[in-house]
Design an enzyme around this catalytic site. Structure first.
Site: not given
Ligand code: NDP
Length: 315
Positions: A8, A10, A13, A190
């Site tokens: 996921t 992709a 980064g 986060y």
């Protein structure tokens, strides 16, 4: 046959660097599960991933409907699933107000944790059916959610509290948008989501490793200070963060090196042990790292699992 890995996020980064490292193994096909199809196609081309080594498939983790559609599409492709890598994430350190997923969950926890939770739960059946010798489910963690480290102690610290905001659905209306029920804080949301990722990996391991033989793992690949993760940070931060990590904390790792590390967790026989949170030391050799007290709290992992099941419609 090629072995098939869903990654996921992709399109940039760490996810992109991992897709590249996996493609270089030669016998691997990467399913790039991305919200922006064109961006992902361009990214794959820009790093030179050969056409026969990847497929882009649409996945928006901020919509549970999209997660279900992705699973249907993937199954229709007829490819077996051998490894799932839950890598995508959003980080909103400067947001003053929360934003929300399609189902109304605060965006960071909704995307990073709940979207991946549903995806991983649904694809577990597919992993079980794989006849490939390597079957793994990897959820990317982070040191920032780990309060037993220096980086994890920079405020605001991760803390899931008694999960009251999550029980309420993180909708910012009838419940707080934060898992612990507190005021919105994007950086903390986060970090909380990363603690959820690490707890989820451990609960998967506890419930399913023995029965299925699947390896469940998490990792902290190092500080990849150059990725898009920091795109919403103030410009001065983005300028100073990479040299700060390179020369002061020395935790800096390039995207390429981080991609190689995650690719090791995907396929290296020496990283087969399940239930492990992998990290790397200065000369880039992997070791089993310790999680913080909260990120290894088995009771919290169980509770988080049950509440998450309800929120994503599995219970
Ligand atoms: P990037 O921002 O470069 O990559 C994040 C990826 O997630 C992008 O491909 C992005 O897509 C995707 N994404 C975001 N929202 C969604 C969504 N709703 N649906 C599908 N995909 C989505 O960040 P990194 O590569 O740094 O982060 C990757 C992982 O590494 C994360 O789990 C992060 O927590 C972890 N990590 C990063 C560290 C670092 O220092 N950078 C350190 C430790 C862990 P798009 O391209 O469309 O924006």
């Amino acid at each position: 046959r090629q072995f098939n890995v869903v990654v996921t996020g992709a399109s940039s980064g760490l996810g992109l660097a991992t897709a590249k490292a996996l493609a270089e193994l030669g016998n691997c096909h990467v399913i790039m599960a991305c919200r922006n199809f064109l961006k992902a196609e361009k990214a794959a081309k820009s790093v030179g991933i050969p056409k026969e080594n990847y497929t882009v498939m649409h996945l928006d983790l901020a919509s549970l409907e999209s997660v279900r559609q992705f699973v249907d599409n993937f199954r229709r492709s007829g490819r077996p699933l051998d490894v799932l890598v839950c890598n995508a994430a959003v980080y909103q350190p400067t947001a003053k107000e929360p934003s929300f997923t399609a189902e109304g969950f605060e965006l960071s926890v909704g995307t990073n944790h709940l979207g991946h939770f549903l995806l991983a739960r649904l694809l577990l059946d597919d992993l079980k059916q794989s006849d490939y010798p390597v079957k793994r489910l990897i959820i990317v963690g982070s040191i920032t959610g780990n309060t037993n480290t220096l980086a994890g102690n920079i405020p605001p610290k991760a803390n899931l509290g008694d999960l009251r905001g999550l029980v309420g659905g993180l909708n910012g209306v009838s419940s707080s948008p934060m898992i612990d029920g507190g005021e919105f804080d994007g950086a903390k949301a986060y970090k909380d989501s990363k603690v959820c990722n690490m707890l989820t990996m451990q609960e998967f391991h506890r419930l399913y490793h023995e029965e299925t033989g699947i390896t469940f793992a998490s990792l902290y690949p190092g500080c990849i200070a150059t990725t898009g993760l920091f795109r919403e940070h103030v410009p001065l931060f983005r300028l100073l963060f990479p040299p700060f990590q390179k020369y002061i904390t020395k935790g800096y790792v390039s995207e390429e090196e981080a991609g190689k590390r995650l690719a090791q967790v995907v396929s290296d026989p020496s990283l087969e042990k399940s239930g492990v949170y992998w990290s790397w030391n200065k000369n880039s050799s992997s070791f089993e790292n310790q999680l913080s007290k909260e990120a290894s709290d088995a009771e919290k992992a169980r509770k988080l699992w049950e509440i998450s099941e309800k929120l994503v419609g599995l219970a």
